[in-house]
Design a protein around this motif. Structure first.
Motif, PDB file in Angstrom:
ATOM      1  N   HIS A  31     -70.832 -21.717  69.740  1.00 33.57           N
ATOM      2  CA  HIS A  31     -71.966 -21.478  70.608  1.00 33.57           C
ATOM      3  C   HIS A  31     -71.983 -22.517  71.740  1.00 33.57           C
ATOM      4  O   HIS A  31     -71.289 -23.526  71.665  1.00 33.57           O
ATOM      5  N   PRO A  32     -72.790 -22.300  72.758  1.00 31.46           N
ATOM      6  CA  PRO A  32     -72.897 -23.302  73.818  1.00 31.46           C
ATOM      7  C   PRO A  32     -73.372 -24.658  73.330  1.00 31.46           C
ATOM      8  O   PRO A  32     -72.952 -25.695  73.837  1.00 31.46           O
ATOM      9  N   GLU A  33     -74.275 -24.677  72.322  1.00 34.71           N
ATOM     10  CA  GLU A  33     -74.818 -25.943  71.851  1.00 34.71           C
ATOM     11  C   GLU A  33     -74.028 -26.562  70.710  1.00 34.71           C
ATOM     12  O   GLU A  33     -74.094 -27.765  70.485  1.00 34.71           O
ATOM     13  N   GLN A  34     -73.291 -25.749  69.949  1.00 35.24           N
ATOM     14  CA  GLN A  34     -72.684 -26.261  68.732  1.00 35.24           C
ATOM     15  C   GLN A  34     -71.635 -25.297  68.201  1.00 35.24           C
ATOM     16  O   GLN A  34     -71.566 -24.138  68.617  1.00 35.24           O
ATOM     17  N   ILE A  35     -70.849 -25.806  67.265  1.00 37.43           N
ATOM     18  CA  ILE A  35     -70.020 -24.944  66.428  1.00 37.43           C
ATOM     19  C   ILE A  35     -70.819 -24.707  65.161  1.00 37.43           C
ATOM     20  O   ILE A  35     -71.244 -25.653  64.499  1.00 37.43           O
ATOM     21  N   SER A  36     -71.065 -23.448  64.824  1.00 39.55           N
ATOM     22  CA  SER A  36     -71.928 -23.105  63.696  1.00 39.55           C
ATOM     23  C   SER A  36     -71.107 -22.711  62.473  1.00 39.55           C
ATOM     24  O   SER A  36     -70.234 -21.844  62.562  1.00 39.55           O
ATOM     25  N   PHE A  37     -71.401 -23.353  61.343  1.00 36.36           N
ATOM     26  CA  PHE A  37     -70.771 -23.033  60.064  1.00 36.36           C
ATOM     27  C   PHE A  37     -71.535 -21.832  59.498  1.00 36.36           C
ATOM     28  O   PHE A  37     -72.558 -21.982  58.837  1.00 36.36           O
ATOM     29  N   MET A  38     -71.033 -20.633  59.765  1.00 33.07           N
ATOM     30  CA  MET A  38     -71.778 -19.430  59.419  1.00 33.07           C
ATOM     31  C   MET A  38     -71.675 -19.050  57.946  1.00 33.07           C
ATOM     32  O   MET A  38     -72.565 -18.398  57.411  1.00 33.07           O
ATOM     33  N   SER A  39     -70.592 -19.439  57.278  1.00 31.99           N
ATOM     34  CA  SER A  39     -70.410 -19.051  55.872  1.00 31.99           C
ATOM     35  C   SER A  39     -70.985 -20.110  54.945  1.00 31.99           C
ATOM     36  O   SER A  39     -70.330 -20.568  54.008  1.00 31.99           O
ATOM     37  N   TYR A  40     -72.230 -20.520  55.214  1.00 30.42           N
ATOM     38  CA  TYR A  40     -72.881 -21.525  54.370  1.00 30.42           C
ATOM     39  C   TYR A  40     -73.184 -20.925  53.001  1.00 30.42           C
ATOM     40  O   TYR A  40     -73.155 -19.704  52.800  1.00 30.42           O
ATOM     41  N   ALA A  41     -73.489 -21.777  52.041  1.00 24.61           N
ATOM     42  CA  ALA A  41     -73.546 -21.363  50.637  1.00 24.61           C
ATOM     43  C   ALA A  41     -74.502 -20.207  50.384  1.00 24.61           C
ATOM     44  O   ALA A  41     -74.189 -19.275  49.640  1.00 24.61           O
ATOM     45  N   LYS A  60     -79.243 -26.144  58.582  1.00 24.97           N
ATOM     46  CA  LYS A  60     -78.228 -27.173  58.826  1.00 24.97           C
ATOM     47  C   LYS A  60     -76.867 -26.493  58.864  1.00 24.97           C
ATOM     48  O   LYS A  60     -76.204 -26.341  57.848  1.00 24.97           O
ATOM     49  N   ASN A  61     -76.457 -26.057  60.055  1.00 26.42           N
ATOM     50  CA  ASN A  61     -75.175 -25.365  60.138  1.00 26.42           C
ATOM     51  C   ASN A  61     -74.304 -25.817  61.301  1.00 26.42           C
ATOM     52  O   ASN A  61     -73.287 -25.192  61.604  1.00 26.42           O
ATOM     53  N   ALA A  62     -74.688 -26.919  61.963  1.00 25.12           N
ATOM     54  CA  ALA A  62     -73.886 -27.423  63.079  1.00 25.12           C
ATOM     55  C   ALA A  62     -72.758 -28.313  62.580  1.00 25.12           C
ATOM     56  O   ALA A  62     -72.967 -29.185  61.730  1.00 25.12           O
ATOM     57  N   VAL A  63     -71.562 -28.082  63.118  1.00 26.24           N
ATOM     58  CA  VAL A  63     -70.385 -28.897  62.795  1.00 26.24           C
ATOM     59  C   VAL A  63     -70.034 -29.732  64.025  1.00 26.24           C
ATOM     60  O   VAL A  63     -69.713 -29.185  65.084  1.00 26.24           O
ATOM     61  N   SER A  64     -70.102 -31.052  63.895  1.00 26.73           N
ATOM     62  CA  SER A  64     -69.792 -31.932  65.020  1.00 26.73           C
ATOM     63  C   SER A  64     -68.278 -32.011  65.229  1.00 26.73           C
ATOM     64  O   SER A  64     -67.491 -31.723  64.315  1.00 26.73           O
ATOM     65  N   LEU A  65     -67.876 -32.420  66.416  1.00 33.01           N
ATOM     66  CA  LEU A  65     -66.448 -32.478  66.736  1.00 33.01           C
ATOM     67  C   LEU A  65     -65.712 -33.477  65.861  1.00 33.01           C
ATOM     68  O   LEU A  65     -64.538 -33.277  65.525  1.00 33.01           O
ATOM     69  N   GLU A  66     -66.392 -34.549  65.452  1.00 33.68           N
ATOM     70  CA  GLU A  66     -65.732 -35.532  64.590  1.00 33.68           C
ATOM     71  C   GLU A  66     -65.623 -35.054  63.144  1.00 33.68           C
ATOM     72  O   GLU A  66     -64.929 -35.667  62.332  1.00 33.68           O
ATOM     73  N   ASN A  67     -66.300 -33.944  62.843  1.00 39.97           N
ATOM     74  CA  ASN A  67     -66.252 -33.396  61.483  1.00 39.97           C
ATOM     75  C   ASN A  67     -65.610 -32.006  61.438  1.00 39.97           C
ATOM     76  O   ASN A  67     -65.923 -31.193  60.568  1.00 39.97           O
ATOM     77  N   LEU A  68     -64.688 -31.749  62.339  1.00 47.44           N
ATOM     78  CA  LEU A  68     -64.030 -30.446  62.357  1.00 47.44           C
ATOM     79  C   LEU A  68     -63.242 -30.167  61.089  1.00 47.44           C
ATOM     80  O   LEU A  68     -62.966 -29.004  60.768  1.00 47.44           O
ATOM     81  N   ASP A  69     -62.923 -31.222  60.340  1.00 47.57           N
ATOM     82  CA  ASP A  69     -62.211 -31.015  59.072  1.00 47.57           C
ATOM     83  C   ASP A  69     -63.062 -30.210  58.084  1.00 47.57           C
ATOM     84  O   ASP A  69     -62.529 -29.638  57.125  1.00 47.57           O
ATOM     85  N   GLN A  70     -64.387 -30.145  58.330  1.00 43.63           N
ATOM     86  CA  GLN A  70     -65.256 -29.365  57.463  1.00 43.63           C
ATOM     87  C   GLN A  70     -64.930 -27.869  57.514  1.00 43.63           C
ATOM     88  O   GLN A  70     -65.288 -27.117  56.615  1.00 43.63           O
ATOM     89  N   LEU A  71     -64.243 -27.466  58.559  1.00 42.72           N
ATOM     90  CA  LEU A  71     -63.909 -26.054  58.724  1.00 42.72           C
ATOM     91  C   LEU A  71     -62.690 -25.627  57.918  1.00 42.72           C
ATOM     92  O   LEU A  71     -62.450 -24.429  57.735  1.00 42.72           O
ATOM     93  N   ASP A  72     -61.911 -26.580  57.443  1.00 43.87           N
ATOM     94  CA  ASP A  72     -60.635 -26.242  56.810  1.00 43.87           C
ATOM     95  C   ASP A  72     -60.835 -25.378  55.569  1.00 43.87           C
ATOM     96  O   ASP A  72     -61.804 -25.549  54.815  1.00 43.87           O
TER      97      ASP A  72
END
Length: 359
Positions: free
Chosen positions: A235-245, A270-282
Motif C-alpha cells: 500500500h502507499p502507507e505500508q506493506i500489509s501482512f494480509m495472511s494474519y492468524a 497490527k498488520n504493517a511490516v516495516s522495511l527492516e522486518n521484511l524477513d517476516q514475509l518469508d
C-alpha cells in the motif's frame, strides 16, 4: 483493521470504507465456468424470481427467527422477501443464496462488474442491481426508501456507527461480536445470513459446492500440502501482512497450505511490516500484490531490488509470485466470500503451482 488491496489505510475509520468498496481500480475478472457450480442452490424463475429476494411459499415456516448480535437482538417475524445489503460481501451472500438485493452499495463505481458476480446476477435474471453511492458511508435514506424486510451487515466494518440508524428501517443481520468483522470465515457469515433468510439448506449446498471445487484442485496439486504461505499487499502507507492468524484463509487451507508461524504476530489492528522486518514475509510460498503500482510505499522494482527482500529464501529460490492487480483476484483473496471462491481457486492454483515449484 487489515487493509484492502484497493483502499490503503492504517486507521479503523477509513478501513471500514475500504471493506465496503474493495478494488475500485481493478478491472473485471476472467470468466470461470466452475463459478456456476456454486449457484446450483440459487433461485430460478420457477421459484419466485419475480420477488426481489426470490422467495415464495409459506413465509412463516421456520419463523420467527431470533439472532443475537454485538449490539442486541434481531427478531425476524417472517421469511424476508426484500433484502438490502451494506457491503459487497453481503451482496455476494445474497446472490450466492439466490437472492436479488433490493439495494446494494455501488462498489464498482462505473468499473465493470467482476465476472463471477455478473454470472450470478445474470443467472438470477436481475439485470443491473439497484445501488447507492457509499463514498460517504451507508446511505440510510436510500435503503429505507426500498422498504427492506431485512438488512444484511455480516461484512460491514461500519456497523458500530450504522446499527442504531439501520434498525428503525428493518431488522439488521450482523455478527455476534465486534471483532468478528475481521475474523469470521465466509462460511460462518453465510450460515448466519442464511438462517435469517430461511435459506440454511441453500447455504450448505453452496459451501459443499465450493468444497468440491477446492478438493479437486488440491487433489491435482499434492505438492501444495503442508506448504506455509504469506500473502502481503503493498500500500502507499505500508506493506500489509494480509495472511494474519485470525484472517479468513479463504481457499488456501482447502488447497493444503497453512499460514506461517509469523502470522501469529499480526492481526486486524497490527498488520504493517516495516522495511527492516521484511524477513517476516518469508515462507515456503510468498505472494505479493501491487494494486497501486509505483505509488506504493515501495515500487515493485524498489521492493524486489531491496537487499533484505532478495535475501528471503522464498525470493532466492523463486518461491515468490506477484498476484495480478488488474482483476479482482487480489481483493477476493484478501476478503473471501461464497461467490468468488471457485474463481479464486481457478485463478490462484496456477500461480501457487509455479511458486511451489520455484527455481
Amino acid at each position: 483493521m487489515p487493509t484492502t488491496p484497493a483502499r490503503p489505510t492504517t486507521t479503523r475509520t477509513t478501513t471500514a470504507a475500504a471493506r465496503r468498496r474493495p478494488a475500485r481500480a481493478l478491472a473485471a475478472a476472467a470468466a470461470l465456468s466452475t463459478c456456476l457450480g456454486l449457484l446450483t442452490a440459487c433461485g430460478t424463475a420457477d421459484d419466485g424470481a419475480k420477488s426481489p429476494a426470490g422467495a415464495v411459499g409459506d413465509r412463516t415456516a421456520g419463523f420467527p427467527v431470533s439472532l443475537t448480535n454485538a449490539w442486541g437482538k434481531t427478531e425476524i417475524p417472517t421469511r424476508p422477501l426484500r433484502v438490502a445489503t451494506t457491503s459487497d460481501g453481503d451482496t455476494a451472500i445474497a446472490l450466492a443464496l439466490g437472492i436479488v438485493p433490493v439495494i446494494t452499495p455501488d462498489i464498482e463505481d462505473g468499473d465493470p462488474v467482476a465476472e463471477f458476480k455478473q454470472r450470478a446476477i445474470d443467472k438470477l435474471g436481475a439485470g443491473k442491481l439497484k445501488t447507492y453511492d457509499d463514498t460517504d458511508g451507508t446511505a440510510y435514506e436510500e435503503i429505507a426508501a426500498e422498504d427492506p424486510d431485512v438488512i444484511l451487515g455480516m461484512n460491514s466494518w461500519s456497523m458500530q456507527a450504522d446499527y442504531t440508524k439501520l434498525t428503525p428501517i428493518a431488522p439488521v443481520v450482523t455478527f455476534t461480536d465486534k471483532k468478528h468483522a475481521d475474523t469470521l470465515t465466509w462460511q460462518e457469515r453465510l450460515r448466519t445470513a442464511a438462517k435469517a433468510l430461511g435459506r440454511t439448506a441453500e447455504a450448505e449446498k453452496v459451501i459443499a459446492a465450493n468444497a468440491r471445487t477446492t478438493a479437486r484442485a488440491a487433489a491435482a496439486h499434492p505438492e501444495f500440502k503442508g506448504k506455509k504461505y504469506t500473502y502481503a499487499v503493498v500500500h502507499p502507507e505500508q506493506i500489509s501482512f494480509m495472511s494474519y492468524a485470525a484472517q479468513d484463509p479463504g481457499v488456501f487451507e482447502s488447497l493444503g497450505l497453512a499460514k506461517t508461524d509469523k502470522a501469529r504476530d499480526y492481526g486486524p489492528d497490527k498488520n504493517a511490516v516495516s522495511l527492516e522486518n521484511l524477513d517476516q514475509l518469508d515462507a515456503d510460498v510468498l505472494l505479493l500484490t501491487y494494486p497501486f503500482g509505483d505509488k506504493g510505499v515501495l515500487s515493485p522494482a524498489e521492493l524486489e531490488g531491496n537487499k533484505l527482500f532478495k535475501s528471503l529464501n522464498a525470493v532466492k529460490n523463486k518461491h515468490f509470485a506477484v498476484v495480478p492487480s488488474e482483476n479482482s483476484l487480489a481483493t477476493a483473496m484478501a476478503y473471501p466470500d461464497a461467490l468468488s471462491a471457485p474463481w479464486v481457486t481457478e485463478e490462484l492454483t496456477p500461480i501457487l503451482a509455479k511458486a511451489v515449484a520455484g527455481g
